[in-house]
Structure formats: structure tokens, C-alpha cells
Design an enzyme around this catalytic site. Structure first.
Site, mmCIF file in Angstrom:
data_model
loop_
_atom_site.group_PDB
_atom_site.id
_atom_site.type_symbol
_atom_site.label_atom_id
_atom_site.label_comp_id
_atom_site.label_asym_id
_atom_site.label_seq_id
_atom_site.Cartn_x
_atom_site.Cartn_y
_atom_site.Cartn_z
ATOM 1 N N ALA A 131 0.826 -1.207 0.000
ATOM 2 C CA ALA A 131 0.000 0.000 0.000
ATOM 3 C C ALA A 131 0.859 1.256 0.000
ATOM 4 O O ALA A 131 0.601 2.200 -0.762
ATOM 5 C CB ALA A 131 -0.941 -0.007 1.197
ATOM 6 N N LEU A 132 1.878 1.293 0.854
ATOM 7 C CA LEU A 132 2.679 2.507 1.001
ATOM 8 C C LEU A 132 3.686 2.698 -0.129
ATOM 9 O O LEU A 132 3.968 3.834 -0.523
ATOM 10 C CB LEU A 132 3.401 2.496 2.350
ATOM 11 N N SER A 164 -6.380 1.309 9.150
ATOM 12 C CA SER A 164 -5.130 0.724 9.641
ATOM 13 C C SER A 164 -5.290 0.295 11.092
ATOM 14 O O SER A 164 -6.107 0.846 11.835
ATOM 15 C CB SER A 164 -3.992 1.750 9.523
ATOM 16 N N TYR A 172 -9.737 5.257 9.849
ATOM 17 C CA TYR A 172 -10.486 4.264 10.618
ATOM 18 C C TYR A 172 -9.556 3.159 11.114
ATOM 19 O O TYR A 172 -8.534 2.850 10.494
ATOM 20 C CB TYR A 172 -11.582 3.631 9.743
ATOM 21 N N LEU A 228 -4.761 -6.421 2.396
ATOM 22 C CA LEU A 228 -4.488 -7.152 3.632
ATOM 23 C C LEU A 228 -3.946 -8.538 3.308
ATOM 24 O O LEU A 228 -4.035 -8.993 2.154
ATOM 25 C CB LEU A 228 -5.787 -7.292 4.443
ATOM 26 N N HIS A 237 -9.018 -11.279 3.488
ATOM 27 C CA HIS A 237 -9.780 -10.684 2.385
ATOM 28 C C HIS A 237 -11.280 -10.928 2.524
ATOM 29 O O HIS A 237 -12.093 -10.016 2.341
ATOM 30 C CB HIS A 237 -9.300 -11.240 1.046
ATOM 31 N N LYS A 241 -4.982 -9.680 -5.049
ATOM 32 C CA LYS A 241 -4.905 -11.098 -5.353
ATOM 33 C C LYS A 241 -3.950 -11.787 -4.385
ATOM 34 O O LYS A 241 -3.078 -11.108 -3.814
ATOM 35 C CB LYS A 241 -4.491 -11.345 -6.803
ATOM 36 N N ARG A 276 3.442 -14.441 4.998
ATOM 37 C CA ARG A 276 3.415 -15.307 3.816
ATOM 38 C C ARG A 276 3.790 -16.751 4.123
ATOM 39 O O ARG A 276 3.520 -17.640 3.319
ATOM 40 C CB ARG A 276 4.353 -14.747 2.739
ATOM 41 N N ASP A 324 0.803 -16.822 -4.164
ATOM 42 C CA ASP A 324 1.436 -15.513 -4.067
ATOM 43 C C ASP A 324 1.981 -15.053 -5.410
ATOM 44 O O ASP A 324 1.610 -13.991 -5.919
ATOM 45 C CB ASP A 324 2.558 -15.561 -3.028
ATOM 46 N N TYR A 333 0.290 -15.357 -10.915
ATOM 47 C CA TYR A 333 0.511 -14.513 -12.087
ATOM 48 C C TYR A 333 0.659 -15.370 -13.342
ATOM 49 O O TYR A 333 0.145 -15.036 -14.413
ATOM 50 C CB TYR A 333 1.764 -13.662 -11.902
#
Length: 431
Positions: free
Chosen positions: A90-91, A111, A132, A153, A158, A176, A244, A257, A261
Site C-alpha cells: 500500500a505505502l 489501519s 479508521y 491485507l 480478504h 490477489k 506469507r 502468491d 501470475y
């Protein structure tokens, strides 16, 4: 042989005020006789038509024309997104991508770290009341600025947050893999359908320009039928102290993970569903990281057309994220196909008595911005996303068959799906 390639446009950075919005003030006043600067021509000044600024081509015939300038929506007309989870992805990638978005804007954060949320909110101009915690997540229903949420997340969370977002009446973009099982994925899809909100899975590669060009070229038939697809996604993993390696949060190891793809790209390239899978998995016995999940997995997909995809994913091999397609009349190689950047594409075909090997160069696009803008368009217009929840369900069903094959060392058949592209929505916009 002539190839008419998709040429993407560049994204522009939109500067906003301290509240994240540009205010609509009275239009600027111009003195009588105001006009273009002396000595300029329409080629330099451009004109306004169809709600956007356009310029005539200024380059010579030997060079490709420059891309048109971005035509972003006014911030007040863009779809407001809440980002759920302020982890590394995200960051590092998703929040910065909003600077390249034309149809979406960042309006809220969710968060579990008040300190981090406060800092990030200040950096991105998010109002304090639009920050939030996970405990009060359901209050997003009261915030009319939030029209969609992007769930970033761990996989095992999810389902919960998709269901809560749907209950709050918000459209959902979910990272995903969609869930940790096909059963969870079906429940998520049903919940969003029942709530009347759109659900999209963030298969970013299906929006990335080079991957889209490979899909277009394969589907065009210019190089004939596909015989083999080779897709590899490998990387080396560090400390065991990350989610993970926990099956409850990850759902699996290298397959869901990064191997996903390879699987999803093979399906997208061909527009059809595999009818058989065969797989083998490996994990070092003395490595505590792989007590619950696999380190490496190789799998083959057989498709109704006769095409075969050979795929490999590993947490224990040096980084390689490449896609190769072998067709009747040529081949296509896409290096770094599944990476965030650095894509390099080559294709080969007969050119008279010669073998032509070409390099394809496309303008750089932020693939995260492309997928976010696509979701924004679907939310605003009530369209089915190009990668909806049903696309995620299908991938989970195939991954479950891959795991069964790895466990039994035998091929596993899959139900035949007659309709091509049965799980995907319309093609995303490219402009």
C-alpha cells in the site's frame, strides 16, 4: 507482416489542495485581445475539443507521434477510495499511484496502527475523521466520500473485509489472490452481488501495457495459434517472521502468491480455461519457513485448443518474472512480465526470406493507477470489471486442482468451460 500495436497514453500528476480537492472558483478573467503568445502556432498552443486539450502532431513522419496530454476528471467527480491496510504494498506502490490516477482519488485510510495512520493521512491530505481502525471499519458506511475500498491485507483476511465492505454498500477492489479457497471466493462474490456493489480482483498485469499488448497480439491471430506458453515467477524470501509463511493467512506458498501470475496470464492470453493440470511441489525439509507452505511448485496447464502452459513459481530461486509464448508463426518474449516495472518485449516472425526479431517499446504506465482507474470507471458507470470476482473464483478452482495433482503426482482433470472469456468483463479503457 504488419503489426498494429496498442500504444498507451501517459498519465499526468494531479496536484490537489490541502483537503485533497481542487475548488471550483469562478473562471479566470482575460483581458480583451488575450490570446496565444506571440510567435506561437496551433501546433504549439493546441485547442480544446471534446472536453480535453489536444495538439496536432509536432514530430516528423519518421518518429511515432507523442501521446496526448492526460484528461483527468476534476477531483470532485472522481470515485473516492479507502485503502484498507497500510503495509508495504500500500505505502510503496498503491498510495503513490493515486498521483497518476485520472478517475479515482484517495479519501480514507484503514489501519491497525494509529501512529502510522496519522502520519500517512497527513502526508496524503486525508481528513482525520476519514481515518479508521479495523474495529470501527463498519463506520465507512456513513462516509459518503468513500465509494470504493481497496483491500490490501493478508490473503486470509480478504473474505472478512470484502463482506464488511459490501454490507457497508461500498464497491470493492481486492488484492490477489482473492481469498484462500474457492469456497471463500464464491461467498465474497455472492455477497457483493446481493449488496449491489462491484467486486474486482487486482490482477494488475491484465492492465499493464506490455502484458496487454501480448494478449492483443496473441488474440489477433497474426502469429497463428499458440502452441506453448512458458511463465516463470521466482524470488528469494528472507526472514520467517512474515505472514506469507503462515498458511492461515497466506492460503499457500509460492503458488497463490506469485505462481498465480503465471496461471492468470495463461488464461488471459488464450481466453479459455484449462481442462487438465499436472504439478509437482518441493520444500526444503530443514527450512522452518516451509513447515506450512510450499517453497517451489511447477505445473502444466492443458487447454482445449491444444495449447500447453508450463509454469514455475518459487520462493527459493533468484528473481525471474518472465513470460514466453511460442506460436505457429513466431514467438513473443516479455521479460519482467510480472514485475512492477522494467518490462522488455521482443517478438520474432518471418519477413520474406529473413527472420525478423523486433523490440517493442511502449510508453511507461503505472499499472496500479490503471487498475484503480478501471475500478473507478466500473463503479461510476455500473460496469462489470474486466477482472471480476468470478475471475478470482476460477483461479482458486484451478489452484486447488494444482495442489491435488502435486499431492497425488497425477494429472487432475477440470470441468470443461464452453464459453471463452467466461469469467472476465469487458476490455478496460486504454486512454
Amino acid at each position: 507482416m504488419r503489426f498494429d500495436r496498442f500504444t498507451p497514453t501517459r498519465r499526468g500528476v494531479i496536484l490537489t489542495g490541502s483537503a485533497g480537492l481542487l475548488t471550483a472558483a469562478a473562471g479566470p478573467s482575460f483581458a480583451a485581445g488575450s490570446g496565444p503568445l506571440p510567435g506561437t502556432s496551433p501546433v504549439d498552443a493546441g485547442k480544446v475539443e471534446g472536453g480535453r486539450v489536444t495538439f496536432p502532431n509536432w514530430r516528423g513522419e519518421a518518429d511515432r507521434p507523442s501521446a496526448p496530454p492526460p484528461a483527468p476528471l476534476p477531483p470532485s467527480e472522481r470515485v473516492g477510495f479507502a485503502i484498507v491496510g497500510l503495509g508495504r504494498l500500500a505505502l510503496e506502490e498503491i498510495l503513490p499511484a493515486f498521483g497518476d490516477c485520472k478517475r479515482a482519488r484517495l479519501v480514507a485510510l484503514v489501519s491497525g496502527s494509529p501512529e502510522k495512520a496519522k502520519l500517512v493521512a497527513a502526508q496524503h491530505g486525508i481528513k482525520p475523521e476519514s481515518v479508521y481502525s479495523y474495529a470501527d471499519f463498519d463506520r465507512i458506511a456513513e462516509n459518503r466520500e468513500i465509494q470504493a475500498v481497496y483491500i490490501v491485507l493478508p490473503n486470509g483476511l480478504h473474505r472478512e473485509y470484502v463482506l464488511r465492505a459490501a454490507k457497508a454498500g461500498k464497491h470493492v477492489l481486492c488484492e490477489k489472490p482473492m481469498a484462500t479457497s474457492s469456497a471463500e471466493a464464491r461467498e465474497m462474490t455472492a455477497a457483493c452481488d446481493a449488496a449491489g456493489v462491484r467486486l474486482m480482483v487486482a490482477y494488475r498485469c491484465q492492465y499493464e501495457p506490455y502484458n496487454r499488448e501480448v494478449i492483443r497480439l496473441v488474440r489477433s491471430g497474426e502469429l497463428g495459434a499458440v502452441r506453448f506458453i512458458e511463465a516463470t515467477n521466482t524470488q528469494t524470501m528472507g526472514t520467517a517472521d512474515q505472514w506469507r509463511f503462515r498458511k492461515a493467512l497466506a492460503g499457500g506458498g509460492a503458488l497463490p502468491d506469485i505462481g498465480l501470475y503465471c496461471l492468470n496470464s495463461a488464461r488471459a492470453l488464450l481466453g479459455e480455461e484449462p481442462v487438465e493440470v499436472f504439478a509437482r511441489a518441493f520444500s526444503p525439509k530443514d527450512d522452518p519457513r516451509y513447515r506450512e507452505v510450499e517453497e517451489s511448485l511447477s505445473f502444466m496447464l492443458r487447454f482445449p485448443s491444444g495449447a500447453i502452459a508450463n509454469c514455475a513459481a518459487s520462493y527459493g530461486a533468484h528473481e525471474s518474472k518472465d513470460l514466453r509464448v511460442r506460436l505457429e508463426k513466431g514467438w513473443i518474449d516479455l521479460e519482467n512480465a510480472f514485475a512492477y516495472e522494467g518490462q522488455q518485449m521482443r517478438l520474432a516472425h518471418r519477413d520474406g526470406k529473413s527472420e525478423a526479431v523486433e523490440s517493442v517499446r511502449l510508453s511507461r504506465e503505472n499499472q496500479f493507477a490503471l487498475e484503480i482507474d478501471h475500478m473507478a470507471t466500473c463503479a461510476a458507470q455500473g460496469r462489470t470489471p474486466h477482472t471480476p470476482g468470478t475471475e478470482g473464483v476460477q483461479d482458486h478452482q484451478v489452484m486447488e486442482a494444482i495442489y491435488r495433482s502435486a499431492e497425488t503426482s497425477a494429472p487432475v482433470s477440470l470441468p470443461t468451460v464452453a464459453a471463452r472469456d467466461s469469467t472476465r468483463g469487458p476490455e478496460p479503457d486504454t486512454g
